[in-house]
Design a protein around this motif. Structure first.
Motif, PDB file in Angstrom:
ATOM      1  N   PHE A 179       0.951  -1.391  -0.235  1.00  0.00           N
ATOM      2  CA  PHE A 179       0.175  -0.048  -0.027  1.00  0.00           C
ATOM      3  C   PHE A 179       0.788   1.220   0.200  1.00  0.00           C
ATOM      4  CE2 PHE A 179      -2.870  -3.188   1.677  1.00  0.00           C
ATOM      5  CZ  PHE A 179      -4.233  -2.766   1.123  1.00  0.00           C
ATOM      6  N   ASP A 180       0.556   2.035  -0.965  1.00  0.00           N
ATOM      7  CA  ASP A 180       1.442   3.522  -0.889  1.00  0.00           C
ATOM      8  C   ASP A 180       0.378   4.408  -1.291  1.00  0.00           C
ATOM      9  OD1 ASP A 180       3.047   5.617  -1.588  1.00  0.00           O
ATOM     10  OD2 ASP A 180       4.769   4.152  -1.654  1.00  0.00           O
ATOM     11  N   PRO A 181      -0.124   5.582  -0.588  1.00  0.00           N
ATOM     12  CA  PRO A 181      -1.014   6.476  -1.103  1.00  0.00           C
ATOM     13  C   PRO A 181      -0.504   7.577  -1.612  1.00  0.00           C
ATOM     14  CG  PRO A 181      -0.298   6.821   1.187  1.00  0.00           C
ATOM     15  CD  PRO A 181       0.114   5.523   1.025  1.00  0.00           C
ATOM     16  N   VAL A 182       0.870   7.610  -1.926  1.00  0.00           N
ATOM     17  CA  VAL A 182       1.531   8.342  -2.808  1.00  0.00           C
ATOM     18  C   VAL A 182       1.625   7.882  -4.334  1.00  0.00           C
ATOM     19  CG1 VAL A 182       3.583   9.557  -3.312  1.00  0.00           C
ATOM     20  CG2 VAL A 182       3.102   9.463  -1.010  1.00  0.00           C
ATOM     21  N   LEU A 183       1.882   6.704  -4.575  1.00  0.00           N
ATOM     22  CA  LEU A 183       1.875   6.168  -5.754  1.00  0.00           C
ATOM     23  C   LEU A 183       0.544   5.737  -6.349  1.00  0.00           C
ATOM     24  CD1 LEU A 183       4.931   3.394  -5.423  1.00  0.00           C
ATOM     25  CD2 LEU A 183       4.922   5.811  -6.296  1.00  0.00           C
ATOM     26  N   HIS A 184      -0.480   5.510  -5.354  1.00  0.00           N
ATOM     27  CA  HIS A 184      -1.667   5.119  -5.652  1.00  0.00           C
ATOM     28  C   HIS A 184      -2.594   6.186  -5.355  1.00  0.00           C
ATOM     29  CE1 HIS A 184       0.134   0.892  -5.363  1.00  0.00           C
ATOM     30  NE2 HIS A 184       0.248   1.202  -6.590  1.00  0.00           N
ATOM     31  N   SER A 185      -2.815   7.106  -6.154  1.00  0.00           N
ATOM     32  CA  SER A 185      -3.675   8.086  -5.631  1.00  0.00           C
ATOM     33  C   SER A 185      -4.547   8.635  -6.852  1.00  0.00           C
ATOM     34  CB  SER A 185      -2.776   9.532  -5.333  1.00  0.00           C
ATOM     35  OG  SER A 185      -2.118  10.021  -6.313  1.00  0.00           O
ATOM     36  N   HIS A 186      -5.527   9.543  -6.597  1.00  0.00           N
ATOM     37  CA  HIS A 186      -6.358   9.933  -7.796  1.00  0.00           C
ATOM     38  C   HIS A 186      -6.526  11.509  -7.872  1.00  0.00           C
ATOM     39  CE1 HIS A 186     -10.170  10.811  -9.992  1.00  0.00           C
ATOM     40  NE2 HIS A 186     -10.326   9.351 -10.139  1.00  0.00           N
ATOM     41  N   PRO A 187      -6.139  12.227  -8.945  1.00  0.00           N
ATOM     42  CA  PRO A 187      -6.097  13.356  -9.083  1.00  0.00           C
ATOM     43  C   PRO A 187      -7.277  14.370  -8.659  1.00  0.00           C
ATOM     44  CG  PRO A 187      -6.617  12.505 -11.242  1.00  0.00           C
ATOM     45  CD  PRO A 187      -6.183  11.383 -10.238  1.00  0.00           C
ATOM     46  N   ASN A 188      -8.392  13.669  -8.263  1.00  0.00           N
ATOM     47  CA  ASN A 188      -9.548  14.378  -7.810  1.00  0.00           C
ATOM     48  C   ASN A 188      -9.727  14.254  -6.383  1.00  0.00           C
ATOM     49  OD1 ASN A 188     -10.120  15.705 -10.280  1.00  0.00           O
ATOM     50  ND2 ASN A 188     -11.565  13.968 -11.021  1.00  0.00           N
ATOM     51  N   LEU A 189      -9.008  13.409  -5.671  1.00  0.00           N
ATOM     52  CA  LEU A 189      -8.716  13.101  -4.483  1.00  0.00           C
ATOM     53  C   LEU A 189      -7.276  13.253  -3.832  1.00  0.00           C
ATOM     54  CD1 LEU A 189     -10.879  12.219  -2.351  1.00  0.00           C
ATOM     55  CD2 LEU A 189     -10.295  10.051  -2.365  1.00  0.00           C
ATOM     56  N   ALA A 190      -6.688  14.376  -3.893  1.00  0.00           N
ATOM     57  CA  ALA A 190      -5.260  14.611  -3.704  1.00  0.00           C
ATOM     58  C   ALA A 190      -4.991  15.051  -2.155  1.00  0.00           C
ATOM     59  CB  ALA A 190      -4.651  15.499  -4.516  1.00  0.00           C
ATOM     60  N   ALA A 191      -4.168  14.371  -1.608  1.00  0.00           N
ATOM     61  CA  ALA A 191      -3.765  15.112  -0.243  1.00  0.00           C
ATOM     62  C   ALA A 191      -3.333  16.294  -0.165  1.00  0.00           C
ATOM     63  CB  ALA A 191      -2.984  14.079   0.499  1.00  0.00           C
ATOM     64  N   THR A 192      -3.329  17.241   0.577  1.00  0.00           N
ATOM     65  CA  THR A 192      -2.937  18.580   0.714  1.00  0.00           C
ATOM     66  C   THR A 192      -2.414  19.118   2.026  1.00  0.00           C
ATOM     67  OG1 THR A 192      -5.019  19.762   1.348  1.00  0.00           O
ATOM     68  CG2 THR A 192      -4.602  19.191  -1.058  1.00  0.00           C
ATOM     69  N   GLY A 193      -1.674  20.204   2.088  1.00  0.00           N
ATOM     70  CA  GLY A 193      -0.864  20.604   3.251  1.00  0.00           C
ATOM     71  C   GLY A 193       0.429  19.964   3.675  1.00  0.00           C
ATOM     72  N   ILE A 194       1.018  20.541   4.435  1.00  0.00           N
ATOM     73  CA  ILE A 194       2.279  20.235   5.059  1.00  0.00           C
ATOM     74  C   ILE A 194       2.556  18.809   5.354  1.00  0.00           C
ATOM     75  CG2 ILE A 194       1.942  21.033   7.465  1.00  0.00           C
ATOM     76  CD1 ILE A 194       4.913  22.105   7.140  1.00  0.00           C
ATOM     77  N   LEU A 195       1.390  18.213   5.983  1.00  0.00           N
ATOM     78  CA  LEU A 195       1.595  16.969   6.397  1.00  0.00           C
ATOM     79  C   LEU A 195       1.468  15.853   5.218  1.00  0.00           C
ATOM     80  CD1 LEU A 195      -0.968  16.751   9.398  1.00  0.00           C
ATOM     81  CD2 LEU A 195       1.508  16.612   9.233  1.00  0.00           C
ATOM     82  N   ALA A 196       0.983  16.333   4.013  1.00  0.00           N
ATOM     83  CA  ALA A 196       0.629  15.734   2.853  1.00  0.00           C
ATOM     84  C   ALA A 196       2.078  15.640   2.185  1.00  0.00           C
ATOM     85  CB  ALA A 196      -0.325  16.232   1.977  1.00  0.00           C
ATOM     86  N   GLU A 197       2.773  16.597   2.306  1.00  0.00           N
ATOM     87  CA  GLU A 197       4.179  17.007   1.875  1.00  0.00           C
ATOM     88  C   GLU A 197       5.345  15.958   2.619  1.00  0.00           C
ATOM     89  OE1 GLU A 197       7.398  17.433  -0.660  1.00  0.00           O
ATOM     90  OE2 GLU A 197       5.154  18.121  -1.067  1.00  0.00           O
ATOM     91  N   LEU A 198       5.006  15.958   3.853  1.00  0.00           N
ATOM     92  CA  LEU A 198       5.905  15.084   4.914  1.00  0.00           C
ATOM     93  C   LEU A 198       5.795  13.689   4.422  1.00  0.00           C
ATOM     94  CD1 LEU A 198       5.575  17.112   8.024  1.00  0.00           C
ATOM     95  CD2 LEU A 198       7.609  16.982   6.712  1.00  0.00           C
ATOM     96  N   ARG A 199       4.273  13.442   4.403  1.00  0.00           N
ATOM     97  CA  ARG A 199       4.138  11.738   4.190  1.00  0.00           C
ATOM     98  C   ARG A 199       4.725  11.544   2.709  1.00  0.00           C
ATOM     99  NH1 ARG A 199      -1.826   9.778   3.747  1.00  0.00           N
ATOM    100  NH2 ARG A 199      -2.088  10.927   1.752  1.00  0.00           N
ATOM    101  N   LYS A 200       4.643  12.442   1.696  1.00  0.00           N
ATOM    102  CA  LYS A 200       5.350  11.932   0.613  1.00  0.00           C
ATOM    103  C   LYS A 200       6.748  11.659   0.660  1.00  0.00           C
ATOM    104  CE  LYS A 200       5.508  13.664  -4.433  1.00  0.00           C
ATOM    105  NZ  LYS A 200       5.139  14.565  -5.272  1.00  0.00           N
ATOM    106  N   ARG A 201       7.485  12.424   1.503  1.00  0.00           N
ATOM    107  CA  ARG A 201       8.813  12.283   1.724  1.00  0.00           C
ATOM    108  C   ARG A 201       9.117  11.015   2.618  1.00  0.00           C
ATOM    109  NH1 ARG A 201      11.062  18.479   2.933  1.00  0.00           N
ATOM    110  NH2 ARG A 201      10.338  19.069   1.216  1.00  0.00           N
ATOM    111  N   ALA A 202       8.212  10.890   3.497  1.00  0.00           N
ATOM    112  CA  ALA A 202       8.332   9.673   4.391  1.00  0.00           C
ATOM    113  C   ALA A 202       8.280   8.233   3.444  1.00  0.00           C
ATOM    114  CB  ALA A 202       7.438   9.713   5.583  1.00  0.00           C
TER     115      ALA A 202
END
Length: 546
Positions: A179-202
């Motif tokens: 499972f990986d919400p960064v690789l498997h995401s939908h353009p109309n359901l995109a995580a936003t904010g600083i936590l989303a960026e931190l999660r992407k790096r993690a």
């Protein structure tokens, strides 16, 4: 820095940086019309896979940050979407540890950008649902018996929370997914904010640390398609063709820690002085590699063992045993029968007129679930398709875990349906036999309805113990043939230090079910936990198995 930290953790564990262990379940997600989620992922029901896991991997029922990861496919052509939820406060704003899968609210914490505006998603357990402790075995057991049911809720700033659908998890899955919400995401359901960026790096660091794919996949392609095929992944053969089966003892795709000699050495050291039942099961699983254990697990070979020890009168009638599922097509079978694989546990197709009118066979080839359907809804081609998926799977999790299933041929057996004069599915009596003596009896009832589970001493004293499902009401009566069942169980378990013997009482006829050497893979749940040690007391594993 975040990426480097998670890469180091994943490299050290050779697995995910957090939530390294969990249980994969399959079920159904049904989204209500006119909701934000339905506009993105389409309304109505669809099959989903969900992974329940503990963040730090704390043992037993100790508090931990619990995770629920969902994999959804919006339609037949688009890519998959992974949604991650974490145990949180009731409002879904803050992390909160929990002790059971169905006690907390689960929240995405992050807000998602959608055409209808920002939204946070919640999963809330259905009231009055069983409350299994946060362990993989407890989650799988409750999913099989009662189902794990959650309400999907949408939360938008300044608006009332809105019910968006329901999630029901009903069976354990033996697929292998990352499972990986960064690789498997939908353009109309995109995580936003600083936590989303931190999660992407993690997540990028975690993928780097365990050597997984680092690049985002284009829409329509999912990352797991480019990974190695897992050793037990179901592969449906083309209709009319014989399935090409992977090697029985191969380890391609097995998780590193389930085939690593270093991990095996560490586990051998940790289990050298076992005290509790779970510890002793793991001790036995790592050390007892006798052919007798393979015979016990093989549903064909064990029939010969039972016939030699107690007589074939205790065996259910076998209508057929086939190597190729295609051979099922021309079999002449009665109206009621059972189809199951010989190289695993926890799945069967039961066909009888007593099945619920709305019950249907699973659509996925090789779905590892129980299904009770009427003859009209069990066309032979569908049974062959599911059986073909079974024989394409190597059940178990590798040489360092339930290794025994890799040492036997993969076949299909068709047996008589065990039912009383009223046509009802009988209760399942499980006898825990230590060194040839029965110490405990487990009674499971309602396999295809509201499942219950009770534990007794051999003299039928009820134990205040729960293994996940609720107790039966009223308490199960002592079977008239209990003495005979205990005698049969003790004779079948006389040649080993421990085995669980499953039997049925069919209107006074004792019938053999199966022999289990490693219940729940060494993860049996006990509530209260003190019974883990109580079940281990009658058992003295040998220093060396011969």
């Amino acid at each position: 820095m975040i990426r480097a930290l998670f890469a180091a953790l994943a490299r050290l564990r050779r697995a995910r940086a957090f939530h390294p262990d969990g249980v994969l379940l399959e079920g159904e997600l049904c989204l209500d019309e006119n909701t934000i989620l339905a506009a993105v992922l389409r309304p109505g029901p669809r099959r989903v896979l969900a992974r329940l896991s503990k963040g730090a991997g704390t043992p037993g029922s100790r508090p931990d940050l619990l995770g629920a990861a969902l994999r959804v496919r919006p339609n037949a052509t688009d890519g998959t979407v992974d949604l991650l939820f974490t145990s949180s406060t009731a409002g879904g704003f803050l992390l909160a540890p929990a002790t059971g899968w169905c006690t907390p609210t689960y929240s995405t914490l992050l807000r998602f950008r959608t055409p209808a505006g920002p939204v946070r998603l919640l999963l809330e357990p259905t009231p009055k649902m069983p409350r299994p402790v946060a362990g993989p075995a407890a989650a799988a057991a409750t999913a099989r018996t009662d189902g794990l049911t959650f309400q999907v809720v949408e939360q938008q700033a300044g608006r009332p929370r809105r019910h968006a659908g329901s999630l029901v998890l009903t069976a354990e899955s033996h697929e292998t997914l990352a499972f990986d919400p960064v690789l498997h995401s939908h353009p109309n359901l995109a995580a936003t904010g600083i936590l989303a960026e931190l999660r992407k790096r993690a997540y990028r660091g975690s993928r780097q640390g365990r050597g997984a794919c680092l690049t985002e996949m284009p829409r329509g392609v999912t990352a797991d398609r480019d990974e190695k095929r897992p050793w037990h992944e179901p592969v449906a053969p083309p209709h009319g063709e014989r399935s090409r089966r992977p090697a029985l003892t191969g380890t391609v795709g097995v998780r590193w820690r389930e085939r690593s000699r270093l991990v095996r050495a560490v586990r051998l050291w940790r289990t050298r002085n076992p005290r509790t039942f779970r510890e002793k099961v793991r001790y036995k699983m790592l050390r007892d590699h006798r052919e007798l254990v393979v015979t016990f697990a093989d549903k064909v070979a064990v029939r010969n063992y039972v016939a030699a020890v107690v007589g074939d009168r205790y065996l259910p009638r076998a209508h057929a045993i086939v190597d190729d599922p295609a051979a099922l097509h021309d079999l002449v079978l009665p109206d009621a029968y059972v189809v199951k694989p010989t190289h695993g546990s926890g799945t069967a197709i039961v066909v009888s007129e007593r099945a619920p009118a709305d019950a249907r066979l699973p659509t996925e080839p090789g779905s590892w679930v129980y299904r009770h359907v009427r003859p009209g809804f069990a066309p032979r081609d569908d049974v062959m398709r599911i059986a073909g998926g079974w024989v394409a799977q190597l059940y178990g999790r590798g040489p360092n875990h339930e290794w025994v299933y890799g040492r036997m041929p993969r076949r299909i057996i068709v047996e008589e349906l065990l039912a009383g004069v009223d046509g009802a599915i009988p209760d399942d009596y499980k006898f825990f036999v230590f060194h040839g003596r029965c110490a405990f009896v487990q009674v499971d009832a309602g396999r295809f309805g509201r499942r219950t589970q009770d534990f007794f001493r051999p003299d039928w004293r009820h134990l205040p113990l729960s293994g996940g499902p609720p107790w039966a009401e009223p308490e199960p009566a002592k079977p008239a043939c209990l003495t005979e069942m205990i005698e049969v169980a003790e004779r079948l378990g006389a040649e080993t230090d421990f085995v669980r013997v499953d039997l049925y009482d069919i209107d006074g006829r004792v019938v053999f079910g199966e022999l289990t050497s490693f219940p729940a893979g060494g993860d049996s749940p006990f509530e209260p936990e003190s019974f883990n040690e109580e079940f281990g007391r009658p058992w003295t594993p040998p220093r060396r198995y011969r």
